[in-house]
Design a protein around this motif. Structure first.
Motif, PDB file in Angstrom:
ATOM      1  N   LEU A  96      43.895  60.188  55.133  1.00  0.00           N
ATOM      2  CA  LEU A  96      44.406  60.893  56.306  1.00  0.00           C
ATOM      3  C   LEU A  96      44.644  62.359  56.015  1.00  0.00           C
ATOM      4  CD1 LEU A  96      47.038  58.254  57.481  1.00  0.00           C
ATOM      5  CD2 LEU A  96      44.616  58.411  58.103  1.00  0.00           C
ATOM      6  N   SER A  97      45.197  62.666  54.833  1.00  0.00           N
ATOM      7  CA  SER A  97      45.569  64.050  54.540  1.00  0.00           C
ATOM      8  C   SER A  97      45.697  64.237  53.038  1.00  0.00           C
ATOM      9  CB  SER A  97      46.897  64.408  55.229  1.00  0.00           C
ATOM     10  OG  SER A  97      47.313  65.712  54.874  1.00  0.00           O
ATOM     11  N   VAL A  98      45.497  65.471  52.607  1.00  0.00           N
ATOM     12  CA  VAL A  98      45.746  65.884  51.227  1.00  0.00           C
ATOM     13  C   VAL A  98      46.708  67.057  51.282  1.00  0.00           C
ATOM     14  CG1 VAL A  98      44.760  66.915  49.153  1.00  0.00           C
ATOM     15  CG2 VAL A  98      43.533  65.095  50.328  1.00  0.00           C
ATOM     16  N   ALA A  99      47.715  67.052  50.429  1.00  0.00           N
ATOM     17  CA  ALA A  99      48.721  68.111  50.460  1.00  0.00           C
ATOM     18  C   ALA A  99      49.153  68.448  49.036  1.00  0.00           C
ATOM     19  CB  ALA A  99      49.930  67.680  51.290  1.00  0.00           C
ATOM     20  N   VAL A 100      49.670  69.673  48.898  1.00  0.00           N
ATOM     21  CA  VAL A 100      50.281  70.121  47.652  1.00  0.00           C
ATOM     22  C   VAL A 100      51.718  70.516  47.983  1.00  0.00           C
ATOM     23  CG1 VAL A 100      50.169  71.725  45.723  1.00  0.00           C
ATOM     24  CG2 VAL A 100      48.059  70.965  46.820  1.00  0.00           C
ATOM     25  N   LEU A 101      52.681  69.903  47.289  1.00  0.00           N
ATOM     26  CA  LEU A 101      54.093  70.152  47.555  1.00  0.00           C
ATOM     27  C   LEU A 101      54.792  70.557  46.269  1.00  0.00           C
ATOM     28  CD1 LEU A 101      53.127  67.483  49.376  1.00  0.00           C
ATOM     29  CD2 LEU A 101      55.479  67.620  50.175  1.00  0.00           C
ATOM     30  N   SER A 102      55.869  71.303  46.432  1.00  0.00           N
ATOM     31  CA  SER A 102      56.725  71.607  45.290  1.00  0.00           C
ATOM     32  C   SER A 102      57.654  70.422  45.038  1.00  0.00           C
ATOM     33  CB  SER A 102      57.535  72.872  45.559  1.00  0.00           C
ATOM     34  OG  SER A 102      58.448  72.662  46.620  1.00  0.00           O
ATOM     35  N   LYS A 103      58.320  70.428  43.891  1.00  0.00           N
ATOM     36  CA  LYS A 103      59.221  69.319  43.574  1.00  0.00           C
ATOM     37  C   LYS A 103      60.385  69.227  44.548  1.00  0.00           C
ATOM     38  CE  LYS A 103      57.333  67.337  39.996  1.00  0.00           C
ATOM     39  NZ  LYS A 103      57.832  67.431  38.640  1.00  0.00           N
ATOM     40  N   SER A 104      60.709  70.347  45.193  1.00  0.00           N
ATOM     41  CA  SER A 104      61.791  70.343  46.175  1.00  0.00           C
ATOM     42  C   SER A 104      61.345  69.844  47.543  1.00  0.00           C
ATOM     43  CB  SER A 104      62.381  71.749  46.315  1.00  0.00           C
ATOM     44  OG  SER A 104      61.392  72.660  46.772  1.00  0.00           O
ATOM     45  N   GLY A 105      60.046  69.583  47.714  1.00  0.00           N
ATOM     46  CA  GLY A 105      59.538  69.087  48.982  1.00  0.00           C
ATOM     47  C   GLY A 105      58.918  70.135  49.867  1.00  0.00           C
ATOM     48  N   LYS A 106      58.799  71.403  49.416  1.00  0.00           N
ATOM     49  CA  LYS A 106      58.191  72.465  50.212  1.00  0.00           C
ATOM     50  C   LYS A 106      56.677  72.262  50.263  1.00  0.00           C
ATOM     51  CE  LYS A 106      57.502  77.477  50.290  1.00  0.00           C
ATOM     52  NZ  LYS A 106      57.771  78.763  49.574  1.00  0.00           N
ATOM     53  N   VAL A 107      56.147  72.293  51.474  1.00  0.00           N
ATOM     54  CA  VAL A 107      54.705  72.089  51.656  1.00  0.00           C
ATOM     55  C   VAL A 107      53.989  73.416  51.413  1.00  0.00           C
ATOM     56  CG1 VAL A 107      52.887  71.364  53.232  1.00  0.00           C
ATOM     57  CG2 VAL A 107      55.133  70.267  53.332  1.00  0.00           C
ATOM     58  N   LEU A 108      53.132  73.446  50.378  1.00  0.00           N
ATOM     59  CA  LEU A 108      52.360  74.652  50.075  1.00  0.00           C
ATOM     60  C   LEU A 108      51.005  74.636  50.767  1.00  0.00           C
ATOM     61  CD1 LEU A 108      53.049  74.845  46.220  1.00  0.00           C
ATOM     62  CD2 LEU A 108      54.378  75.828  48.091  1.00  0.00           C
ATOM     63  N   LEU A 109      50.441  73.451  50.918  1.00  0.00           N
ATOM     64  CA  LEU A 109      49.116  73.342  51.523  1.00  0.00           C
ATOM     65  C   LEU A 109      48.957  71.930  52.064  1.00  0.00           C
ATOM     66  CD1 LEU A 109      45.752  74.557  50.087  1.00  0.00           C
ATOM     67  CD2 LEU A 109      46.010  72.134  50.557  1.00  0.00           C
ATOM     68  N   SER A 110      48.314  71.818  53.213  1.00  0.00           N
ATOM     69  CA  SER A 110      48.061  70.504  53.788  1.00  0.00           C
ATOM     70  C   SER A 110      46.743  70.556  54.539  1.00  0.00           C
ATOM     71  CB  SER A 110      49.191  70.092  54.735  1.00  0.00           C
ATOM     72  OG  SER A 110      48.899  68.849  55.352  1.00  0.00           O
ATOM     73  N   ARG A 111      45.901  69.565  54.285  1.00  0.00           N
ATOM     74  CA  ARG A 111      44.586  69.497  54.935  1.00  0.00           C
ATOM     75  C   ARG A 111      44.413  68.108  55.532  1.00  0.00           C
ATOM     76  NH1 ARG A 111      40.792  71.858  57.875  1.00  0.00           N
ATOM     77  NH2 ARG A 111      38.646  71.436  57.209  1.00  0.00           N
ATOM     78  N   GLN A 112      44.210  68.024  56.853  1.00  0.00           N
ATOM     79  CA  GLN A 112      44.029  66.744  57.530  1.00  0.00           C
ATOM     80  C   GLN A 112      42.535  66.477  57.704  1.00  0.00           C
ATOM     81  OE1 GLN A 112      47.356  67.769  57.083  1.00  0.00           O
ATOM     82  NE2 GLN A 112      46.820  69.018  58.869  1.00  0.00           N
ATOM     83  N   PHE A 113      42.135  65.194  57.548  1.00  0.00           N
ATOM     84  CA  PHE A 113      40.734  64.820  57.670  1.00  0.00           C
ATOM     85  C   PHE A 113      40.469  63.892  58.848  1.00  0.00           C
ATOM     86  CE2 PHE A 113      41.550  65.788  53.209  1.00  0.00           C
ATOM     87  CZ  PHE A 113      40.607  66.783  53.002  1.00  0.00           C
ATOM     88  N   VAL A 114      41.503  63.536  59.580  1.00  0.00           N
ATOM     89  CA  VAL A 114      41.352  62.750  60.809  1.00  0.00           C
ATOM     90  C   VAL A 114      42.235  63.406  61.874  1.00  0.00           C
ATOM     91  CG1 VAL A 114      40.844  60.600  59.600  1.00  0.00           C
ATOM     92  CG2 VAL A 114      43.208  61.171  60.148  1.00  0.00           C
ATOM     93  N   ASP A 115      41.972  63.060  63.117  1.00  0.00           N
ATOM     94  CA  ASP A 115      42.762  63.624  64.209  1.00  0.00           C
ATOM     95  C   ASP A 115      44.179  63.080  64.153  1.00  0.00           C
ATOM     96  OD1 ASP A 115      40.625  65.053  65.155  1.00  0.00           O
ATOM     97  OD2 ASP A 115      39.946  63.466  66.511  1.00  0.00           O
ATOM     98  N   MET A 116      45.148  63.968  64.059  1.00  0.00           N
ATOM     99  CA  MET A 116      46.549  63.584  64.080  1.00  0.00           C
ATOM    100  C   MET A 116      47.364  64.786  64.537  1.00  0.00           C
ATOM    101  SD  MET A 116      47.110  63.418  59.919  1.00  0.00           S
ATOM    102  CE  MET A 116      48.144  62.041  60.138  1.00  0.00           C
ATOM    103  N   SER A 117      48.472  64.508  65.184  1.00  0.00           N
ATOM    104  CA  SER A 117      49.292  65.587  65.729  1.00  0.00           C
ATOM    105  C   SER A 117      50.070  66.275  64.611  1.00  0.00           C
ATOM    106  CB  SER A 117      50.267  65.028  66.774  1.00  0.00           C
ATOM    107  OG  SER A 117      51.186  64.142  66.158  1.00  0.00           O
ATOM    108  N   ARG A 118      50.488  67.487  64.892  1.00  0.00           N
ATOM    109  CA  ARG A 118      51.264  68.249  63.916  1.00  0.00           C
ATOM    110  C   ARG A 118      52.613  67.576  63.655  1.00  0.00           C
ATOM    111  NH1 ARG A 118      52.855  74.695  64.335  1.00  0.00           N
ATOM    112  NH2 ARG A 118      54.207  74.729  62.487  1.00  0.00           N
ATOM    113  N   ILE A 119      53.211  67.013  64.697  1.00  0.00           N
ATOM    114  CA  ILE A 119      54.520  66.365  64.535  1.00  0.00           C
ATOM    115  C   ILE A 119      54.401  65.184  63.572  1.00  0.00           C
ATOM    116  CG2 ILE A 119      56.309  65.070  65.736  1.00  0.00           C
ATOM    117  CD1 ILE A 119      55.762  66.766  68.198  1.00  0.00           C
TER     118      ILE A 119
END
Length: 536
Positions: free
Chosen positions: A13-36
């Motif tokens: 569904l998605s690939v993401a890179v996060l910091s240990k604190s949970g901050k989203v640095l990068l997110s790439r979706q590969f299927v249709d899904m809402s931002r929420i």
């Protein structure tokens, strides 16, 4: 590649890179899904990691599975459905973790944010519509570099034109210096103002600095450079009455211009004549004046190699694809033929362009149009000849690599590698052999007989680089030792090199202009590149 028929299974569904604190640095979706929804899934991940089993690198909820890998203070995360194959997901995740140091030049928050789009482009080559593509690091590099044959050809033509312009400039400078020396030796005639003005105008015209201004009722007055502004008059001579230039008479100006042309001087484009052709170009023909700054023809020979070799030196497959490109830059040289000499080429298949005279090529190895009265289109590169070779003959590959891995009692893996140049007539330059290593392993101890071996912890690879492999440097060895590594994880080894000697034994001969049966000046270039050369 082919997609699986059951699209509900094994979907990323998605690939993401996060910091240990949970901050989203990068997110790439590969299927249709809402931002929420994606924001909710990513926000829930840090809480799930804190409650999950520390011995595993995945967490499941009712609907999705989080597969993650901690790397230097960051989390590389894949969100998949629960029907996906977790073994394949882990392999995909390991490949994704190799992309960050390759395209972000570091595994930290600042590097990820600075190069996030380069990383996203690489991710798109690995996963398409939620499914993993059958690619490795060598393929991803090739796809993201996007080398353009047309760009290489345009740069080569541009460099050729620049060199031609420099030669033309040197010739002009020599011509101007020679004219100035003749003026100093010969003096300025009988001292009349008309002759002095003529000498000044000659110097002005030869340096392409003819200027004009409107004065005295619209008559054009031609001004010479500063050094010729005042023509020299020998002492004791007087200016004869009526022999000077009389203003307002346009006929004098026309006579002077005609006189300069009769003397064979290069008049250059006059005022208001922009875009007109100059008389007396370097080609010696009016039709070739537009191509005086460049070459009439460019021939480019290019071959690409795709090979798969076994670690024992055997050949699983070898494919060579070649192409001869013809580019006409001078329209007057469009009617032409190209002679090609071939050696012994067993196994090669040749194919000409549909507009090429096949019978002429088969009988005399000459490339020309079916309709000899037509011209090759100027300004467009045309592939006039292609060739292809497919074989498993070990004698046809340029380079073989033998590998002997062995595991000691303490778990240390010792590897001996040896390359050997099979085709002794070829010279391979900028040779690199890239041996992949598992992430997090220690740097190996290396000892190489030829070239230099460098380990990159950022790229998790050992690169063996040899500047040149030829007849005098036809073999060499590399030995390295690394702890805690399975020998199978050191493959496939990617080999890359360049060469100017084609696999196909061919030489471009004379290029003849069919209008006058004269040879055409041309530039040619030969390039061999590796599309894929793997040791498996």
């Amino acid at each position: 590649g082919l997609r699986r028929p059951h699209r509900s299974a094994m979907v990323c569904l998605s690939v993401a890179v996060l910091s240990k604190s949970g901050k989203v640095l990068l997110s790439r979706q590969f299927v249709d899904m809402s931002r929420i929804r994606i924001e909710g899934l990513l926000a829930a991940f840090p809480k799930l990691v804190g409650t999950g089993n520390k011995q595993h690198t995945f967490v499941e909820t009712d609907k999705v599975r989080y597969v993650y890998q901690p790397v230097e203070g960051l989390y590389f995360l894949m969100i998949t459905n629960k029907q996906s194959n977790i073994i394949e997901d882990l392999e995909t995740l390991r490949l994704l973790t190799k992309l960050a140091p390759e395209y972000c030049h570091g595994i930290d928050e600042e590097s990820i944010l600075k190069h996030q789009f380069e990383l996203i482009f690489a991710l798109d080559e690995v996963i398409s519509l939620g499914y993993k593509e059958n690619v490795n690091m060598v393929h991803i590099r090739a796809y993201t570099e996007m080398e353009s044959h047309e760009e290489k050809l345009a740069n080569m033509i541009k460099a050729s034109k620049i060199n031609e312009a420099k030669e033309e400039m040197k010739r002009k400078v020599t011509q101007i210096d020679k004219q100035k020396a003749e003026q100093r030796k010969g003096g300025h005639g009988d001292g009349s103002m008309m002759e002095g003005f003529g000498k000044a105008l000659e110097g002005s015209l030869s340096s392409s600095s003819l200027g004009a201004s409107s004065a005295f009722g619209g008559a054009e007055v031609y001004r010479a450079p500063e050094e010729y502004a005042k023509p020299a008059v020998p002492a004791g001579k007087t200016i004869k009455a009526g022999s000077g230039m009389q203003l307002g008479k346009k006929k004098d100006k026309v006579d002077l211009m005609a006189m300069m042309q009769e003397e064979g001087l290069d008049m250059g484009p006059g005022p208001g004549a922009a875009g007109g052709q100059r008389k007396g170009s370097a080609s010696g023909a009016g039709a070739g004046a537009a191509a005086a700054a460049g070459v009439g023809l460019t021939l480019n020979v290019e071959e690409k190699i795709v090979a798969t070799l076994g670690r024992d030196g055997g050949v699983q497959s070898l494919e060579v694809k070649g192409d001869l490109q013809l580019l006409v830059s001078d329209p007057s040289a469009g009617k032409l033929t190209v002679a090609v000499s071939f050696g012994d080429n067993p196994g090669f298949q040749f194919k000409t362009h549909p507009n090429i005279n096949k019978q002429l090529f088969a009988d005399q190895s000459i490339l020309g149009l079916k309709d000899a009265s037509r011209s090759f289109p100027p300004g467009n590169a045309l592939g006039v000849l292609k060739w292809r070779l497919q074989t498993t003959d070990a004698a046809m590959v340029p380079l073989t690599v033998n590998c002997w891995p062995s595991v000691a009692a303490d778990g240390t893996c010792e590897v001996s590698m040896e390359y050997e140049l099979v085709r002794s007539g070829m010279e391979l330059g900028d040779v690199t052999m890239t041996i992949p290593f598992p992430p997090g392993c220690a740097a190996p101890k290396t000892e190489c007989e030829a070239g230099e071996a460098t380990y990159s912890a950022r790229n998790n690879a050992l690169v063996w680089a040899i500047p040149l492999i030829n007849r005098s440097n036809s073999s060499g060895t590399l030995e390295f030792t690394v702890a805690g590594v399975d020998a199978a994880s050191l493959f496939p080894i990617a080999v890359d090199f360049k060469s100017t000697k084609t696999f196909c034994d061919m030489v471009i001969g004379d290029v003849v202009n069919l209008d006058n049966n004269q040879p055409i000046r041309f530039v040619s270039a030969t390039n061999i590149s590796v599309e894929s050369y793997s040791i498996v």
